[in-house]
Scaffold this active site. Structure first.
Site, short mmCIF file in Angstrom:
data_model
loop_
_atom_site.label_atom_id
_atom_site.label_comp_id
_atom_site.label_asym_id
_atom_site.label_seq_id
_atom_site.Cartn_x
_atom_site.Cartn_y
_atom_site.Cartn_z
N SER A 415 0.87 -1.17 0.00
CA SER A 415 0.00 0.00 0.00
C SER A 415 0.91 1.22 0.00
O SER A 415 1.77 1.35 0.88
CB SER A 415 -0.87 -0.01 1.26
OG SER A 415 -1.52 -1.25 1.36
N CYS A 585 -6.94 -0.47 7.40
CA CYS A 585 -5.85 -1.09 6.64
C CYS A 585 -4.99 -1.96 7.54
O CYS A 585 -4.71 -1.61 8.69
CB CYS A 585 -4.99 -0.01 5.97
SG CYS A 585 -3.64 -0.74 5.02
N ASP A 630 -8.47 -2.00 3.17
CA ASP A 630 -7.31 -2.39 2.39
C ASP A 630 -6.57 -3.38 3.29
O ASP A 630 -5.73 -2.98 4.10
CB ASP A 630 -6.45 -1.14 2.11
CG ASP A 630 -5.16 -1.47 1.37
OD1 ASP A 630 -5.06 -2.57 0.80
OD2 ASP A 630 -4.24 -0.63 1.39
N TRP A 632 -4.94 -7.45 4.18
CA TRP A 632 -4.30 -8.65 3.64
C TRP A 632 -4.01 -9.61 4.78
O TRP A 632 -3.93 -9.20 5.94
CB TRP A 632 -3.01 -8.28 2.90
CG TRP A 632 -2.00 -7.56 3.73
CD1 TRP A 632 -1.02 -8.12 4.51
CD2 TRP A 632 -1.86 -6.14 3.91
NE1 TRP A 632 -0.29 -7.15 5.14
CE2 TRP A 632 -0.77 -5.93 4.79
CE3 TRP A 632 -2.54 -5.03 3.41
CZ2 TRP A 632 -0.35 -4.65 5.19
CZ3 TRP A 632 -2.12 -3.76 3.81
CH2 TRP A 632 -1.04 -3.58 4.68
#
Ligand SMILES: Cc1cc2nc3c(=O)[nH]c(=O)nc-3n(C[C@H](O)[C@H](O)[C@H](O)COP(=O)(O)OP(=O)(O)OC[C@H]3O[C@@H](n4cnc5c(N)ncnc54)[C@H](O)[C@@H]3O)c2cc1C
Ligand SMILES: Cc1cc2nc3c(=O)[nH]c(=O)nc-3n(C[C@H](O)[C@H](O)[C@H](O)COP(=O)(O)O)c2cc1C
Length: 633
Positions: A415, A585, A630, A632
């Site tokens: 990012s 995030c 965002d 992961w």
């Protein structure tokens, strides 16, 4: 050296010639090559593509002929014509991304499915295997959509949708599904399995002895010499070589290594926006590559090509060829993830110890014993291909077959931690180095992060092949809208860009709404990264509220969601009355879920909602683009 042979002269030309025009009609191609099974894949990081290749290869074992196909390369409007081919079947291996979105290569196919209500697919036999991850909100949304939509358009599902969970054991989900799937196909078409379980090579080795080295790939992702003569536009097939200008450790203490890198994109014409991702093509550790060469007993500097035996295939080579084994193992192949079961199955023939052979084949079967052996011996022990070769000394595969079987080394996404308004010529990355000890006592190192950590600054070899992947993680169009950012650890990355951008907007005299940050780390004196920048932003009133959760500075753990709950009244006011946009995030597995739960609780406790109303409320925020993640895992 392992089995080395070469193509007959007449085949060489065909194998080396680049296709002048690509065949976009998969029907014509199937007819021409006698194929009756086509396996389309929607894949971003190669797994669905790998599964598609395996299914296409499997078809041969059942007396059929299959081909894997990228939907981006073919006219998907031809699906209704598949019935022109006897006993034809379309299989779809579809991965899900973003907020239940298709992969880049399946976007056009997805649009086509959505737009064509009148399409009659009644002659189409199909089945779908979906690839996803349960930690994401829209679990396997793409596979589920394709499965349902094809049925709605009249196509005939010949086997139930398979759901693969990358948070669990995706490989096991796939082989269990596949084991039931093929007998169903045989029954449907009235064919019998040939029982041929022998290994089928897809590529043929050619060793080059007198090739001009200017024609040999040395790590380029796309065009030969593209790293020497760089030509925009830059993308996944033509990455830009950005120079690392800053590479510094962010944390003051602790045994982890958190780092800040700056990549120079001057002259590249690359544009990015805050919230986008930078994709980086890493290089494998040369020590690992050398060890592989030693264990296999081969000269890694031999120049070779692996040429597809199927001359009609769009994919002529598994990776750019001609090249050396060293380049293939360094730049093109994934040598660090635990190999999938099909790799073990195919390699089993090269184990001279019958016990090793048996175990490798067992691991590729769907028997409970085989599954548990694969889980324990390969996955839980984090054994990569080198560890397997070391721990099974009787296994001596020829390197060309190994190179055919290993998956491609994938780009890693980061990012972007900067704003192009402030840094038009550089892209910042904030990352944590992956390094851990396995059950076998080995130390495994993350490919990209270890490589980035060792990148010298501004020197020879300080470049990184990269491109930008656009995202939907965007600041509100109106700067006056408040924003609430939640990003512990490296999850702070995009918010460094957001903060820079809000500061820049303020400097331009724009009215900028409240900007609230929730950051979290372990210890104030250890890993409070970007402390100076954050505190400066607070001083300059760019950040109107800075909340930091130090999880391990007191007896009980304190995380961002606890701070969020502490500020529940003002947070609710910003969301409910002032149109705030929420951004999360970082870690998908735990943090994003816990934070979402905290928002439900705030809606209940301050907004007076029931849990159902609260979940609906957050869902609506997501639909309106006011709750973006965002994340992961
Ligand atoms: C959209 C997106 C944005 C991202 N943004 C960022 C970012 O801003 N910053 C950032 O740091 N990362 C980010 N990531 C993650 C990043 O892409 C890489 O996955 C990460 O840096 C690791 O890459 P690597 O090549 O170093 O590790 P790899 O070689 O890929 O190894 C990682 C793998 O090792 C295994 N592993 C790791 N730790 C252990 C352990 N303790 N025990 C057993 N196995 C383990 C896991 O299987 C893991 O998947 C992002 C990912 C995505 C998809
Ligand atoms: C950034 C990112 C977003 C993802 N989003 C979703 C999602 O919304 N739903 C889901 O089920 N899986 C999601 N996944 C999981 C992938 O679909 C899964 O890992 C899949 O195996 C990837 O296949 P591929 O390697 O072919 O691209 C996501 C993975 C990543 C890295």
């Amino acid at each position: 050296m392992g089995c080395v042979f070469s193509l007959p002269e007449d085949k060489r030309d065909v194998a080396e010639r680049a296709p002048s025009t690509r065949e976009t009609s998969f029907i014509e191609k199937m007819k021409k090559t006698g194929k009756n099974i086509i396996v389309f894949y929607g894949s971003q990081t190669g797994t669905a593509e790998e599964f598609a290749n395996r299914l296409a290869k499997d078809a041969q074992r059942y007396g059929m002929k299959g081909m894997a196909a990228d939907p981006e390369e073919y006219s998907m409007g031809e699906l209704s014509r598949l019935s022109e081919i006897p006993n034809a079947l379309a299989i779809f291996c579809m991965a899900t991304y973003g907020e239940g979105d298709p992969t880049d290569n399946a976007q056009d196919f997805y649009d086509w499915l959505q737009e064509n209500d009148d399409e009659d697919l009644s002659g189409l036999n199909f089945t779908v295997f979906a690839l996803g991850n349960k930690t994401y909100e829209h679990y396997n949304a793409m596979g589920k959509y394709v499965d349902k939509r094809l049925e709605d358009l009249g196509a005939k599902r010949i086997f139930d949708l398979g759901l693969g969970d990358d948070d669990g054991n995706l490989e096991e989900d796939f082989i269990s599904w596949r084991e039931q799937f093929w007998p169903a196909v045989c029954e449907h078409f009235g064919v019998e399995a040939s029982g041929d379980e022998s290994s089928i090579r897809q590529y043929e080795l050619k060793v080059h002895t007198d090739l001009n080295m200017n024609k040999v790939y040395t790590g380029e992702i796309g065009r030969l010499k593209s790293f020497e003569v760089q030509k925009p536009p830059f993308d996944s097939k033509n990455p830009f070589l950005a120079t690392v200008t800053v590479n510094r450790r962010l944390n003051k203490g602790g045994d982890r290594h958190l780092m800040h890198l700056e990549l120079d994109i001057t002259g590249s014409k690359i544009r990015y926006e805050s919230g986008d991702h930078v994709a980086v093509f890493p290089t494998n550790d040369s020590a690992l590559v050398n060890k592989l060469g030693e264990v296999l007993g081969v000269d890694l500097d031999v120049v070779i090509s692996l040429n597809n035996l199927d001359e009609e295939s769009n994919k002529k080579h598994p990776f750019p060829c001609p090249t050396t084994y060293r380049t293939a193992l360094t730049h093109y192949l994934d040598i660090t993830n635990p190999p999938r079961t099909n790799v073990l199955y195919e390699l089993a023939q090269y184990a001279s110890d019958p016990k090793d052979q048996e175990n490798m084949r067992k691991m590729a079967s769907s028997s409970p014993e085989g599954k548990s052996l694969y889980q324990n011996w390969v996955l839980d022990a984090c054994r990569n291909i080198l560890a397997i070769l070391e721990d099974m000394p009787s296994l001596k595969p020829p390197i060309d077959h190994l190179c055919e079987l290993l998956p491609r080394l994938q780009a890693r996404y980061y990012s972007i931690a900067s704003s192009s308004k402030v840094h038009p010529n550089s892209i910042h990355i904030c990352a944590v180095v992956v390094e851990y000890q396995t059950k076998t006592g080995r130390v495994n190192k993350g490919v990209a992060t270890s490589w980035l950590k060792n990148k010298l600054v501004n020197g020879h070899k300080s470049t990184v092949p990269m491109y930008i992947r656009k995202s939907q993680f965007r600041l509100p169009f109106k700067a006056s809208n408040p924003v609430i950012m939640i990003g512990p650890g490296t999850g702070i990355a995009p918010f460094m860009g957001f903060i820079q951008e809000r500061g820049w907007l303020k400097q331009q005299g724009k009215e900028v709404g409240e900007t609230v940050m929730f950051f979290g780390c372990r210890h104030k004196n250890e890993d409070y990264i970007y402390q100076e920048e954050l505190e400066d932003a607070e001083k300059n009133k760019v950040l109107t509220q800075l909340n930091v959760a130090f999880s391990r500075d007191q007896e009980h753990k304190v995380y961002v969601q606890h701070h969020l709950k502490k500020s529940k009244e003002p947070i609710w006011k910003l969301i409910h009355s002032e149109n705030a946009h929420i951004y999360i995030c970082g870690d998908a597995r735990n943090m994003a879920k816990d934070v979402q739960l905290a928002f439900y609780e705030i809606a209940e406790e301050v907004g007076g909602m029931t849990r159902t109303q609260a979940t609906d409320y957050v869902k609506k925020l997501m639909t309106k683009g006011r709750y973006s993640q965002d994340v992961w895992s």
